[in-house]
Design a protein around this motif. Structure first.
Motif, PDB file in Angstrom:
ATOM      1  N   LEU A 218      21.308  63.626  -1.282  1.00  0.00           N
ATOM      2  CA  LEU A 218      21.328  65.044  -1.630  1.00  0.00           C
ATOM      3  C   LEU A 218      20.524  65.841  -0.609  1.00  0.00           C
ATOM      4  CD1 LEU A 218      20.983  64.789  -5.503  1.00  0.00           C
ATOM      5  CD2 LEU A 218      22.996  65.427  -4.179  1.00  0.00           C
ATOM      6  N   ALA A 221      22.555  66.094   2.501  1.00  0.00           N
ATOM      7  CA  ALA A 221      23.646  67.050   2.339  1.00  0.00           C
ATOM      8  C   ALA A 221      23.119  68.466   2.477  1.00  0.00           C
ATOM      9  CB  ALA A 221      24.317  66.859   0.983  1.00  0.00           C
ATOM     10  N   TYR A 224      22.391  69.076   6.148  1.00  0.00           N
ATOM     11  CA  TYR A 224      23.417  68.723   7.133  1.00  0.00           C
ATOM     12  C   TYR A 224      23.767  69.906   8.013  1.00  0.00           C
ATOM     13  CZ  TYR A 224      27.701  67.198   9.268  1.00  0.00           C
ATOM     14  OH  TYR A 224      28.656  66.875  10.189  1.00  0.00           O
ATOM     15  N   LYS A 390      27.896  62.526   8.579  1.00  0.00           N
ATOM     16  CA  LYS A 390      28.734  62.777   7.409  1.00  0.00           C
ATOM     17  C   LYS A 390      29.457  61.528   6.944  1.00  0.00           C
ATOM     18  CE  LYS A 390      32.206  64.916  10.435  1.00  0.00           C
ATOM     19  NZ  LYS A 390      31.419  64.871  11.703  1.00  0.00           N
ATOM     20  N   ALA A 394      28.869  59.344   3.265  1.00  0.00           N
ATOM     21  CA  ALA A 394      29.906  58.881   2.343  1.00  0.00           C
ATOM     22  C   ALA A 394      29.792  57.372   2.129  1.00  0.00           C
ATOM     23  CB  ALA A 394      31.286  59.232   2.896  1.00  0.00           C
ATOM     24  N   VAL A 397      26.950  56.388  -0.229  1.00  0.00           N
ATOM     25  CA  VAL A 397      27.273  56.634  -1.642  1.00  0.00           C
ATOM     26  C   VAL A 397      28.154  55.506  -2.182  1.00  0.00           C
ATOM     27  CG1 VAL A 397      28.420  58.186  -3.251  1.00  0.00           C
ATOM     28  CG2 VAL A 397      27.055  59.124  -1.413  1.00  0.00           C
ATOM     29  N   VAL A 398      29.144  55.103  -1.385  1.00  0.00           N
ATOM     30  CA  VAL A 398      30.048  54.039  -1.829  1.00  0.00           C
ATOM     31  C   VAL A 398      29.267  52.749  -2.088  1.00  0.00           C
ATOM     32  CG1 VAL A 398      31.984  52.588  -1.161  1.00  0.00           C
ATOM     33  CG2 VAL A 398      32.045  55.018  -0.670  1.00  0.00           C
ATOM     34  N   PHE A 401      27.298  52.929  -5.265  1.00  0.00           N
ATOM     35  CA  PHE A 401      28.156  52.779  -6.444  1.00  0.00           C
ATOM     36  C   PHE A 401      28.477  51.299  -6.665  1.00  0.00           C
ATOM     37  CE2 PHE A 401      30.206  56.654  -8.317  1.00  0.00           C
ATOM     38  CZ  PHE A 401      29.271  57.537  -7.829  1.00  0.00           C
ATOM     39  N   LEU A 418      22.829  58.524 -11.057  1.00  0.00           N
ATOM     40  CA  LEU A 418      22.978  59.924 -10.644  1.00  0.00           C
ATOM     41  C   LEU A 418      21.877  60.788 -11.246  1.00  0.00           C
ATOM     42  CD1 LEU A 418      26.824  60.539 -10.770  1.00  0.00           C
ATOM     43  CD2 LEU A 418      25.377  59.825  -8.889  1.00  0.00           C
TER      44      LEU A 418
ATOM     45  N   ILE C  94      28.369  68.156  -2.637  1.00  0.00           N
ATOM     46  CA  ILE C  94      28.184  66.703  -2.664  1.00  0.00           C
ATOM     47  C   ILE C  94      27.852  66.238  -4.079  1.00  0.00           C
ATOM     48  CG2 ILE C  94      26.560  64.899  -1.957  1.00  0.00           C
ATOM     49  CD1 ILE C  94      28.621  65.302   0.090  1.00  0.00           C
ATOM     50  N   ILE C  98      30.089  63.608  -6.111  1.00  0.00           N
ATOM     51  CA  ILE C  98      29.577  62.308  -6.561  1.00  0.00           C
ATOM     52  C   ILE C  98      29.832  62.140  -8.063  1.00  0.00           C
ATOM     53  CG2 ILE C  98      27.508  60.894  -6.855  1.00  0.00           C
ATOM     54  CD1 ILE C  98      26.396  62.020  -4.318  1.00  0.00           C
ATOM     55  N   TYR C 101      33.383  61.342  -8.506  1.00  0.00           N
ATOM     56  CA  TYR C 101      33.610  59.954  -8.093  1.00  0.00           C
ATOM     57  C   TYR C 101      33.242  59.002  -9.239  1.00  0.00           C
ATOM     58  CZ  TYR C 101      33.109  55.824  -5.021  1.00  0.00           C
ATOM     59  OH  TYR C 101      33.210  54.601  -4.442  1.00  0.00           O
ATOM     60  N   THR C 114      37.593  55.529  -4.168  1.00  0.00           N
ATOM     61  CA  THR C 114      36.698  55.502  -3.013  1.00  0.00           C
ATOM     62  C   THR C 114      37.318  56.183  -1.800  1.00  0.00           C
ATOM     63  OG1 THR C 114      35.762  53.460  -3.829  1.00  0.00           O
ATOM     64  CG2 THR C 114      35.310  54.009  -1.558  1.00  0.00           C
ATOM     65  N   PHE C 117      37.131  59.838  -2.417  1.00  0.00           N
ATOM     66  CA  PHE C 117      35.776  60.365  -2.310  1.00  0.00           C
ATOM     67  C   PHE C 117      35.353  60.480  -0.845  1.00  0.00           C
ATOM     68  CE2 PHE C 117      31.343  59.292  -1.529  1.00  0.00           C
ATOM     69  CZ  PHE C 117      30.726  60.395  -2.100  1.00  0.00           C
ATOM     70  N   CYS C 118      35.606  59.405  -0.074  1.00  0.00           N
ATOM     71  CA  CYS C 118      35.177  59.428   1.329  1.00  0.00           C
ATOM     72  C   CYS C 118      35.852  60.566   2.075  1.00  0.00           C
ATOM     73  CB  CYS C 118      35.528  58.109   2.012  1.00  0.00           C
ATOM     74  SG  CYS C 118      34.483  56.767   1.511  1.00  0.00           S
ATOM     75  N   SER C 121      34.614  64.046   0.877  1.00  0.00           N
ATOM     76  CA  SER C 121      33.230  64.373   1.214  1.00  0.00           C
ATOM     77  C   SER C 121      33.090  64.689   2.700  1.00  0.00           C
ATOM     78  CB  SER C 121      32.291  63.235   0.809  1.00  0.00           C
ATOM     79  OG  SER C 121      32.409  62.158   1.690  1.00  0.00           O
ATOM     80  N   VAL C 122      33.744  63.905   3.539  1.00  0.00           N
ATOM     81  CA  VAL C 122      33.644  64.183   4.975  1.00  0.00           C
ATOM     82  C   VAL C 122      34.309  65.519   5.301  1.00  0.00           C
ATOM     83  CG1 VAL C 122      34.317  63.400   7.255  1.00  0.00           C
ATOM     84  CG2 VAL C 122      33.523  61.755   5.579  1.00  0.00           C
ATOM     85  N   MET C 125      32.209  68.479   3.962  1.00  0.00           N
ATOM     86  CA  MET C 125      31.012  68.764   4.744  1.00  0.00           C
ATOM     87  C   MET C 125      31.376  69.475   6.043  1.00  0.00           C
ATOM     88  SD  MET C 125      28.480  67.898   3.041  1.00  0.00           S
ATOM     89  CE  MET C 125      26.985  67.607   3.948  1.00  0.00           C
ATOM     90  N   TYR C 147      39.563  61.339   9.763  1.00  0.00           N
ATOM     91  CA  TYR C 147      38.744  61.150   8.557  1.00  0.00           C
ATOM     92  C   TYR C 147      39.511  60.341   7.520  1.00  0.00           C
ATOM     93  CZ  TYR C 147      36.044  64.920  10.681  1.00  0.00           C
ATOM     94  OH  TYR C 147      35.332  65.687  11.553  1.00  0.00           O
ATOM     95  N   PHE C 150      39.477  56.782   8.514  1.00  0.00           N
ATOM     96  CA  PHE C 150      38.142  56.252   8.258  1.00  0.00           C
ATOM     97  C   PHE C 150      37.981  55.898   6.788  1.00  0.00           C
ATOM     98  CE2 PHE C 150      34.213  57.867   6.271  1.00  0.00           C
ATOM     99  CZ  PHE C 150      33.322  56.889   6.690  1.00  0.00           C
ATOM    100  N   LEU C 154      37.482  52.105   5.599  1.00  0.00           N
ATOM    101  CA  LEU C 154      36.172  51.771   5.009  1.00  0.00           C
ATOM    102  C   LEU C 154      36.354  51.185   3.623  1.00  0.00           C
ATOM    103  CD1 LEU C 154      32.975  52.113   5.286  1.00  0.00           C
ATOM    104  CD2 LEU C 154      33.290  54.070   3.780  1.00  0.00           C
TER     105      LEU C 154
END
Lengths: 503, 313, 172
Positions: A218, A221, A224, A390, A394, A397-398, A401, A418, C94, C98, C101, C114, C117-118, C121-122, C125, C147, C150, C154
């Motif tokens: 957070l 973010a 950023y 960025k 991500a 976070v993954v 989780f 969270l 974000i 989250i 997600y 996932t 979310f990825c 989020s990218v 931002m 993105y 990616f 990922l």
């Protein structure tokens, strides 16, 4: 004994065994890097694989996982300010600031050598002194556990930021959160609001990952800014190599780490998570320049990381000598030992077959395997910092989780993570800090349940808490440390006032 | 176009129908372990896993869903489809949760496939304890001495067993809950409590090393794993209970699923390769299936409920 | 930042939360065991302590806020509180993402949730921070596709490692 070691050597130095140990270590390292996944998980996953192996080979593989996960928690702690396990919380205090200066490689190099030294030292202690240390650990009754936890809670003052009051509040928040769940003595539900997942209380791992990782996400973010590009030049990759000389130059911190790891580690149920914080606290108190701690000081990293691996050897002491595992990882390991037909206990040490010596040597080999793998990997780890912010955000976070979900398979823990993440963000932002919360969460239940358990055992009599020698000693040390801290705090406050006046 | 859709739909229907009729199992089977990796339940399933995979000729996915002392995972198991592809590692914890009134399910909501392992509850004391027999311990408590009995976890099955024993002996013990088995054992070894009530597997290594000695255990008859330890009944206390581990699924499992599992487990037990693992873990192999199993579950649930009722007061 | 209203507000939050905690603690059943410590004792004690400690914090923080003095707190110096202009928007984005997600994690399964979310989020931002402004449409599309690639690579590589190598089941 010598014959035993020779017998043990012949068991360990076989290609298959060495490969099994190295493989276990590698898996442990991978698991330790990912937030939430612990050495207990790594060992549990390897357990079925070891069933068909000869004892020393199988146990060596599990010990490798234990050792690997013990060190690799420092990697995300240093690079990203995210401790994957409670024991690497203190690594962030100095490791992250050092990495911020562009010296991530140096911090990792220190951590690796300190871990290795701690692991080897604890192996020596384990092989020489395990039975007497185990007997000593048995003297811990409810009164002693209670006093030990009070001693630990005083550390809050040491890890609090400048405001002692706010640090205390953070500690109390953690302690309060630890009372959620089934009451440990009377069995009453407290603050569970019908939520099954809360019956056994708040899990440490989701709380830890929330407080440190999600709060950090957070913050990142919030800050950023694409204009502020992280250039490769800022990070000095050539610094990334193991730091033997610098580590041993910090011998005080190293000794503090090995000492607290070996002393606190064997105490069942209390040691694991706080040994590194105790080490940090002690190293700072006995340092010539305590004010440098927390700003990327090498002694800080050395003390914590040496304690981190020394406590593993410490935790093996009651596991092997008494059959009493101190925490989750050694509990799984005990299962592995028993499936192999090895019964832990005093007889294991009297046993002439060499198995126990094989286990000691396997643990030693695991430490060398860890050193080797980490030294090969160190330059790769540092490259994580060059991943664009960025995308890194991500990915973290993954991993958080998955880490939280994989352990207990319960989505509730993700929501818990969270909630702690938001709390942690604001606690950090407004100067409360998150480390005291974790301390409160870990030590709170030990303090409360043992106070009440002790009172029930002594049938309502308070005096044993003060008259039992060990318990009284801990309380006295805690009191002294508290007095010293308050005095230092007062002096710093006065110095501050003077500075303002003169300014 | 329309033809195409129809033919695709028909293909799907055929595939679906054949998969329903196909031999069970035709895909991975998920076994929910309602505890974290590494607990007694987890070790039991993971030890069986390779053997079962061979017999059932499919992959078994062990899914740890921990929390609430088994409540979270078992609730998930109850709520899943009774198609035989989601099963759970069942144990006393199920009945304990039910008896303590913490959960919405009862053992009626489960179909029990098999009981595999058993261990007794054992009353043990430190090696230098003043108590040589169960009777001396009970007499001391009758004479007003505070006899401290450590158990693993408040409201755990060991806690309930300790209460059940004190009911059977008609005395009051000072029962002190510890967070887990290892803490309880170290308290007994260090002389911080007079006695402990714990499962036989946890006590295996301290009993073998002579650091603790067993005064009695809760089986109906003496067991091979603890041949010198008298049963409660022998000593004149009317109580028999076991810690059991087995496989269960949500109510309404098809018969062929149960049959497949029972024959797989029977084969594994007959081969004897599992025997050594069980011995090393301090567990007794005591397989039970079908109606006998249902009867066993009903009886033990009854005992647990009665004792838990006293605990709640 | 010179004035951060959040600081005293957070103290107020602590005061209120500890009050609520104390209230709920009083509703716990009072089973007195030996030594006279009930299950409610520690929750009451701790919420009381939080309240007592938060009062001076609140007074100090609000005085500080009122006098608009420059932040001296050393923790706050570590926290770079004056982020870019879009900082608050990025934070809220974000946070919301989250939470989203977490909601879809088990419902849609690991892989879909996932990747989604990825990617979001990218992309989010980049858009919020203004990284996209001034870029040509073609370049925007290019990096957008990058993105997406990616995200999918990922999530599927993690999925493979966990389910196939570690045998840790993920939601599907």
């Amino acid at each position: 004994m010598l014959a035993g070691y020779i017998e043990g050597l012949s068991m360990v130095f076989q290609l298959g065994t060495l490969l099994a140990i190295a493989g276990g270590t590698l898996l442990g390292i991978i698991m330790g890097v990912l937030p939430g996944l612990t050495s207990a998980m790594a060992i549990a996953l390897l357990l079925p694989v070891t069933f068909g192996m000869p004892p020393v080979m199988g146990i060596g593989m599990l010990l490798g996982a234990l050792c690997g996960a013990g060190v690799s928690g420092s990697i995300p702690a240093i690079l990203l300010n995210i401790p994957g396990t409670p024991s690497s919380v203190a690594t962030t205090f100095d490791g992250y600031p050092m990495a911020q200066r562009g010296e991530a490689g140096r911090a990792l190099g220190l951590a690796i050598v300190a871990s290795f030294s701690g692991g080897v030292a604890s192996m020596v202690i384990l092989s020489l002194l395990a039975p007497p240390i185990a007997e000593f650990a048995l003297r811990f009754g409810a009164a002693e556990y209670f006093s030990l936890s009070i001693f630990g809670l005083v550390i809050i003052a040491s890890v609090a930021g400048k405001s002692l009051l706010k640090g205390l509040i953070a500690g109390f928040i953690g302690f309060f959160a630890s009372t959620i769940g089934t009451d440990p003595i009377a069995g009453v539900d407290r603050f569970t609001f019908g939520q099954l997942s809360l019956l056994t209380g708040i899990n440490i791992l989701p709380a830890l990952i929330g407080l440190f990782a999600i709060s950090q996400i957070l913050k990142n973010a919030f800050e950023y800014d694409p204009a502020e590009k992280l250039t490769a030049g800022k990070h000095k990759i050539d610094l990334a190599r193991p730091r033997f000389v610098e580590t041993f130059r910090n011998w005080r911190a190293l000794l503090a780490g090995i000492g607290s790891g070996s002393v606190v580690g064997p105490v069942p149920g209390a040691g694991g998570s706080i040994a590194s914080l105790v080490a940090y606290d002690q190293a700072r108190r006995f340092s010539k320049n305590p004010e440098k701690f927390g700003s990327g000081h090498s002694a800080g990293i050395v003390s914590v990381e040496s304690a981190n691996n020394a406590l593993l050897g410490g935790a093996l002491i009651p596991t092997l000598a008494l059959g009493i595992p101190g925490e989750a990882a050694t509990a799984v390991l005990l299962g592995g030992l028993m499936i192999q037909g090895i019964t832990p206990g005093p007889m294991l040490f009297a046993d002439q077959s060499g198995t126990i010596y094989g286990i000691f040597l396997a643990y030693l080999v695991a430490n060398f395997a860890m050193l080797l793998i980490m030294c090969l990997g160190i330059k790769v780890f540092v490259k994580v910092l060059m991943v664009p912010r960025k995308q890194l955000l991500a990915a973290i976070v993954v991993f958080c989780f998955i880490g939280v979900y994989a352990v207990d398979g319960d989505v509730f823990n993700i929501y818990l993570m969270l909630a702690f993440g938001v709390l942690g963000y604001f606690l950090n932002r407004y100067g409360f800090g998150t480390a005291p919360v974790i301390l409160g969460l870990i030590l709170g239940p030990i303090a409360e349940s043992n106070l009440r358990r002790g009172l029930q055992t002594f049938q309502g009599d308070w005096t044993p808490f003060f008259t039992r020698p060990l318990s009284a000693t801990f309380l006295l040390i805690a009191l002294l440390l508290l007095a010293v801290t308050l005095w230092q705090n007062y002096r710093a406050y006065k110095k501050d006032l003077e500075e303002i006046k003169s300014a | 176009m329309k033809k195409l859709i129809v033919s695709i739909a028909a293909t799907f229907a055929v595939v679906a129908a054949t998969s329903a009729m196909a031999e069970y199992p035709d895909k991975n089977i998920e076994v929910i372990v309602p505890f974290s990796a590494g607990g007694g339940n987890d070790t039991f399933v993971r030890a069986l896993q390779p053997l079962l995979e061979e017999k059932l000729d499919t992959d078994i996915v062990v899914r740890n869903i921990a929390g609430g002392g088994g409540a979270v995972g078992l609730s998930r198991a109850v709520a899943s489809d009774p198609d035989g592809y989601t099963l759970a590692a069942a144990s006393n914890a199920l009945q304990t949760l039910e008896a303590m009134g913490n959960v919405a399910f009862t053992s009626e909501d489960f179909d029990f496939v098999a009981k595999v392992l058993e261990e007794p509850y054992v009353v043990a004391v430190g090696s230098d304890s003043e108590f040589e027999t169960l009777e001396s311990m009970v007499t001391a408590a009758q004479n007003g001495q505070s006899v401290q009995v450590g158990v693993s976890g408040v409201g755990s099955s060991a806690h309930i067993a300790a209460v059940a024993f004190s009911d059977a002996a008609d005395v009051e013990f000072n029962i002190i809950p510890y967070p887990g088995g290892s803490e309880t054992i170290s308290a007994a070894m260090g002389g911080h409590v007079d006695a402990v009530v714990l499962g036989g597997a946890e006590l295996r290594s301290p009993l073998q090393s002579g650091r603790l000695k067993a005064l009695g255990m809760s089986y109906e008859e003496r067991s091979d794993s603890l041949p010198d330890v008298p049963t409660f009944k022998e000593e004149g206390y009317d109580l028999s209970l076991t810690v059991w581990r087995g496989i269960a699924g949500p109510k309404g499992l098809p018969d062929n699923v149960k049959e497949t599992w029972v024959s797989a487990i029977e084969e594994i037990m007959a081969e004897g390769s599992f025997q050594e693992t069980a011995d090393n873990l301090g567990l007794d192999i005591a397989p039970l299936y079908g109606d006998e199993l249902d009867e066993f579950i009903t009886t033990s649930a009854q005992i647990m409920r009665e004792a838990a009722g006293d605990l709640a007061q | 930042m010179d004035r951060d209203i959040g600081k005293p507000l957070f103290d107020i939050f602590l005061l209120v939360a500890s009050g609520i905690g104390f209230y709920y603690a009083t509703t716990l059943p009072s089973i007195t065991s030996a030594g006279g410590i009930t299950p409610a004792f520690f929750p009451k004690l701790l919420s009381g302590l939080i309240f007592v400690c938060a009062v001076p914090c609140f007074i100090r923080d609000s005085l500080e806020w009122l006098s608009q003095r420059r932040e001296r707190d050393y923790e706050a110096q570590n926290v770079r509180s004056d982020g870019p202009k879009s900082a608050v928007a990025q934070w809220l984005f974000i946070m919301a993402l989250i939470i989203g997600y977490a909601i879809i994690f088990e419902r849609l399964g690991y892989l879909v949730s996932t990747s989604l979310f990825c990617f979001l989020s990218v992309l989010g931002m980049v858009m919020l921070s203004g990284e996209f402004s001034g870029m040509s449409a073609v370049n925007k599309l290019k990096s957008g596709l990058g993105y997406l690639a990616f995200s999918i690579i990922l999530s599927s590589s993690i999925f493979f490692v966990f389910t196939a190598l570690f045998n840790i089941p993920l939601p599907n």
